[in-house]
Motif scaffolding. Structure first.
Motif, PDB file in Angstrom:
ATOM      1  N   ALA A   7       0.830  -1.201   0.000  1.00  0.00           N
ATOM      2  CA  ALA A   7       0.000   0.000   0.000  1.00  0.00           C
ATOM      3  C   ALA A   7       0.868   1.256   0.000  1.00  0.00           C
ATOM      4  N   TRP A   8       1.958   1.224   0.779  1.00  0.00           N
ATOM      5  CA  TRP A   8       2.870   2.363   0.796  1.00  0.00           C
ATOM      6  C   TRP A   8       3.495   2.585  -0.576  1.00  0.00           C
ATOM      7  N   GLN A   9       3.888   1.505  -1.233  1.00  0.00           N
ATOM      8  CA  GLN A   9       4.460   1.611  -2.580  1.00  0.00           C
ATOM      9  C   GLN A   9       3.427   2.146  -3.565  1.00  0.00           C
ATOM     10  N   TRP A  10       2.177   1.706  -3.383  1.00  0.00           N
ATOM     11  CA  TRP A  10       1.124   2.179  -4.287  1.00  0.00           C
ATOM     12  C   TRP A  10       0.901   3.681  -4.092  1.00  0.00           C
ATOM     13  N   LEU A  11       0.879   4.110  -2.840  1.00  0.00           N
ATOM     14  CA  LEU A  11       0.633   5.517  -2.544  1.00  0.00           C
ATOM     15  C   LEU A  11       1.788   6.415  -2.971  1.00  0.00           C
ATOM     16  N   THR A  12       2.972   5.905  -2.977  1.00  0.00           N
ATOM     17  CA  THR A  12       4.149   6.714  -3.329  1.00  0.00           C
ATOM     18  C   THR A  12       4.483   6.642  -4.804  1.00  0.00           C
ATOM     19  N   SER A  13       3.666   5.962  -5.581  1.00  0.00           N
ATOM     20  CA  SER A  13       3.878   5.894  -7.031  1.00  0.00           C
ATOM     21  C   SER A  13       3.161   7.057  -7.702  1.00  0.00           C
ATOM     22  N   ALA A  14       3.903   7.887  -8.398  1.00  0.00           N
ATOM     23  CA  ALA A  14       3.318   9.077  -9.036  1.00  0.00           C
ATOM     24  C   ALA A  14       2.255   8.704 -10.059  1.00  0.00           C
ATOM     25  N   ALA A  15       2.394   7.547 -10.681  1.00  0.00           N
ATOM     26  CA  ALA A  15       1.441   7.138 -11.717  1.00  0.00           C
ATOM     27  C   ALA A  15       0.045   6.936 -11.151  1.00  0.00           C
ATOM     28  N   ASN A  16      -0.057   6.574  -9.877  1.00  0.00           N
ATOM     29  CA  ASN A  16      -1.370   6.327  -9.275  1.00  0.00           C
ATOM     30  C   ASN A  16      -2.085   7.606  -8.850  1.00  0.00           C
ATOM     31  N   TYR A 185      -8.020  -8.012  -7.570  1.00  0.00           N
ATOM     32  CA  TYR A 185      -7.427  -8.823  -6.498  1.00  0.00           C
ATOM     33  C   TYR A 185      -6.122  -8.198  -6.008  1.00  0.00           C
ATOM     34  N   ASP A 186      -6.147  -6.859  -5.920  1.00  0.00           N
ATOM     35  CA  ASP A 186      -4.959  -6.096  -5.530  1.00  0.00           C
ATOM     36  C   ASP A 186      -5.173  -5.593  -4.102  1.00  0.00           C
ATOM     37  N   THR A 187      -4.758  -6.400  -3.125  1.00  0.00           N
ATOM     38  CA  THR A 187      -4.962  -6.041  -1.729  1.00  0.00           C
ATOM     39  C   THR A 187      -4.267  -4.740  -1.338  1.00  0.00           C
ATOM     40  N   PRO A 188      -3.008  -4.503  -1.768  1.00  0.00           N
ATOM     41  CA  PRO A 188      -2.373  -3.231  -1.426  1.00  0.00           C
ATOM     42  C   PRO A 188      -3.156  -2.021  -1.905  1.00  0.00           C
ATOM     43  N   GLN A 189      -3.786  -2.105  -3.072  1.00  0.00           N
ATOM     44  CA  GLN A 189      -4.580  -0.976  -3.557  1.00  0.00           C
ATOM     45  C   GLN A 189      -5.819  -0.771  -2.689  1.00  0.00           C
ATOM     46  N   VAL A 190      -6.424  -1.870  -2.253  1.00  0.00           N
ATOM     47  CA  VAL A 190      -7.579  -1.764  -1.362  1.00  0.00           C
ATOM     48  C   VAL A 190      -7.183  -1.078  -0.057  1.00  0.00           C
ATOM     49  N   VAL A 191      -6.059  -1.486   0.499  1.00  0.00           N
ATOM     50  CA  VAL A 191      -5.575  -0.885   1.739  1.00  0.00           C
ATOM     51  C   VAL A 191      -5.242   0.585   1.525  1.00  0.00           C
ATOM     52  N   ALA A 192      -4.616   0.895   0.386  1.00  0.00           N
ATOM     53  CA  ALA A 192      -4.263   2.291   0.082  1.00  0.00           C
ATOM     54  C   ALA A 192      -5.520   3.154  -0.016  1.00  0.00           C
ATOM     55  N   GLY A 193      -6.559   2.632  -0.673  1.00  0.00           N
ATOM     56  CA  GLY A 193      -7.809   3.377  -0.773  1.00  0.00           C
ATOM     57  C   GLY A 193      -8.439   3.616   0.584  1.00  0.00           C
ATOM     58  N   ALA A 194      -8.410   2.599   1.448  1.00  0.00           N
ATOM     59  CA  ALA A 194      -8.961   2.752   2.801  1.00  0.00           C
ATOM     60  C   ALA A 194      -8.172   3.786   3.595  1.00  0.00           C
ATOM     61  N   VAL A 195      -6.858   3.786   3.437  1.00  0.00           N
ATOM     62  CA  VAL A 195      -6.019   4.764   4.130  1.00  0.00           C
ATOM     63  C   VAL A 195      -6.345   6.175   3.664  1.00  0.00           C
ATOM     64  N   LEU A 196      -6.552   6.346   2.375  1.00  0.00           N
ATOM     65  CA  LEU A 196      -6.878   7.672   1.837  1.00  0.00           C
ATOM     66  C   LEU A 196      -8.200   8.183   2.414  1.00  0.00           C
ATOM     67  N   VAL A 197      -9.192   7.317   2.513  1.00  0.00           N
ATOM     68  CA  VAL A 197     -10.486   7.714   3.072  1.00  0.00           C
ATOM     69  C   VAL A 197     -10.328   8.098   4.539  1.00  0.00           C
ATOM     70  N   ALA A 198      -9.559   7.296   5.286  1.00  0.00           N
ATOM     71  CA  ALA A 198      -9.355   7.586   6.707  1.00  0.00           C
ATOM     72  C   ALA A 198      -8.621   8.904   6.909  1.00  0.00           C
ATOM     73  N   VAL A 199      -7.591   9.149   6.099  1.00  0.00           N
ATOM     74  CA  VAL A 199      -6.830  10.401   6.218  1.00  0.00           C
ATOM     75  C   VAL A 199      -7.715  11.596   5.880  1.00  0.00           C
ATOM     76  N   LEU A 200      -8.539  11.461   4.851  1.00  0.00           N
ATOM     77  CA  LEU A 200      -9.444  12.553   4.476  1.00  0.00           C
ATOM     78  C   LEU A 200     -10.432  12.832   5.611  1.00  0.00           C
ATOM     79  N   ALA A 201     -10.997  11.785   6.198  1.00  0.00           N
ATOM     80  CA  ALA A 201     -11.962  11.975   7.280  1.00  0.00           C
ATOM     81  C   ALA A 201     -11.312  12.659   8.484  1.00  0.00           C
ATOM     82  N   LEU A 202     -10.094  12.237   8.825  1.00  0.00           N
ATOM     83  CA  LEU A 202      -9.396  12.847   9.952  1.00  0.00           C
ATOM     84  C   LEU A 202      -9.018  14.298   9.660  1.00  0.00           C
ATOM     85  N   THR A 203      -8.642  14.573   8.422  1.00  0.00           N
ATOM     86  CA  THR A 203      -8.288  15.939   8.038  1.00  0.00           C
ATOM     87  C   THR A 203      -9.500  16.860   8.126  1.00  0.00           C
ATOM     88  N   VAL A 204     -10.631  16.380   7.637  1.00  0.00           N
ATOM     89  CA  VAL A 204     -11.863  17.165   7.697  1.00  0.00           C
ATOM     90  C   VAL A 204     -12.277  17.395   9.146  1.00  0.00           C
TER      91      VAL A 204
END
Length: 245
Positions: A7-16, A185-204
């Motif tokens: 998930a960290w690798q997915w989030l740190t990839s500029a292409a995503n 079937y990309d578990t890291p992407q699922v985790v990355a998406g969940a992290v993004l939602v959580a960070v957005l909710a906490l930021t708001v």
């Protein structure tokens, strides 16, 4: 740990983060959808709650009716609306489902804030000759402000978190990243998406807490009251509330 590292690798990839399916685009869709739903919810719930709280009639019935919506899962409402003719009207099923989800905390907290306002202060202001609108805007509303903001924060975080369901109805938002991860079937992407939602909710949530402190109409008066050791009487508080800051 592999999923977290992935998930960290997915989030740190500029292409995503680039393009129509990238994080920035999905984030914009998510924020826009959440904002629209919250604005509609506030326009419906707050005027009703403030007025009922001001007149002291019908509020219990309205609160109980709005709380019925909490017993119905948002996902179930979304599915039913998607299968109805509204399902062909773009994101309206998602908007309606989220609005129904956001109204109860807004309505309940605003009404309770109005009814729990210090009645001695309210009666003192009424005795000073304030009209109904003046009493509402200059006394009851400032006193109810903390609970109103509590309801707004609760509704906002709930809507931001639940807006991920829009992806299940073909809508946009960060939920599309999660559903795409499930589809591939990309578990890291699922985790990355969940992290993004959580960070957005906490930021708001953090932004609303800051806004609560900055725009509190009673902030300066509370400080002065604490500085005086609360030596002033109820009538002094009513005068302080009634006068412009």
């Amino acid at each position: 740990m592999d999923a977290i590292t992935g998930a960290w690798q997915w989030l740190t990839s500029a292409a995503n983060w680039a393009g129509e399916k990238g994080v920035w685009h999905r984030l914009g869709e998510h924020v826009q959808l959440s904002a629209v739903c919250l604005v509609i919810s506030c326009l419906i719930a707050l005027p009703v709650a403030l007025w009922l709280g001001h007149i002291g009639k019908g509020g219990t019935l309205a609160v109980n009716l709005s709380n019925v919506g909490r017993a119905v899962p948002t996902f179930a409402v979304l599915v039913l609306l998607t299968l109805s003719p509204l399902g062909k009207q773009g994101e309206w099923p998602t908007v309606i489902a989220l609005v129904l989800f956001a109204i109860p905390p807004l309505l309940t907290n605003a009404y309770l804030g109005m009814r729990e306002a210090d009645r001695d202060v309210v009666e003192a202001a009424r005795g000073m000759g304030m009209s109904g609108p003046q009493l509402l805007l200059r006394v009851e509303l400032p006193l109810a402000y903390p609970l109103i903001m509590t309801g707004l924060r609760s509704a906002t975080v709930q809507v931001v978190a639940t807006a991920t369901l829009a992806a299940l109805a073909g809508g946009g938002g960060l939920g599309r990243i999660i559903t795409a991860g499930f589809g591939n079937y990309d578990t890291p992407q699922v985790v990355a998406g969940a992290v993004l939602v959580a960070v957005l909710a906490l930021t708001v949530e953090g932004a609303l807490i800051l806004a609560d402190r900055l725009f509190d109409p009673m902030r300066g008066r509370r400080r002065r009251t604490r500085g005086r050791g609360r030596r002033g009487g109820r009538g002094d508080d009513a005068v302080a509330i009634g006068k412009p800051a």
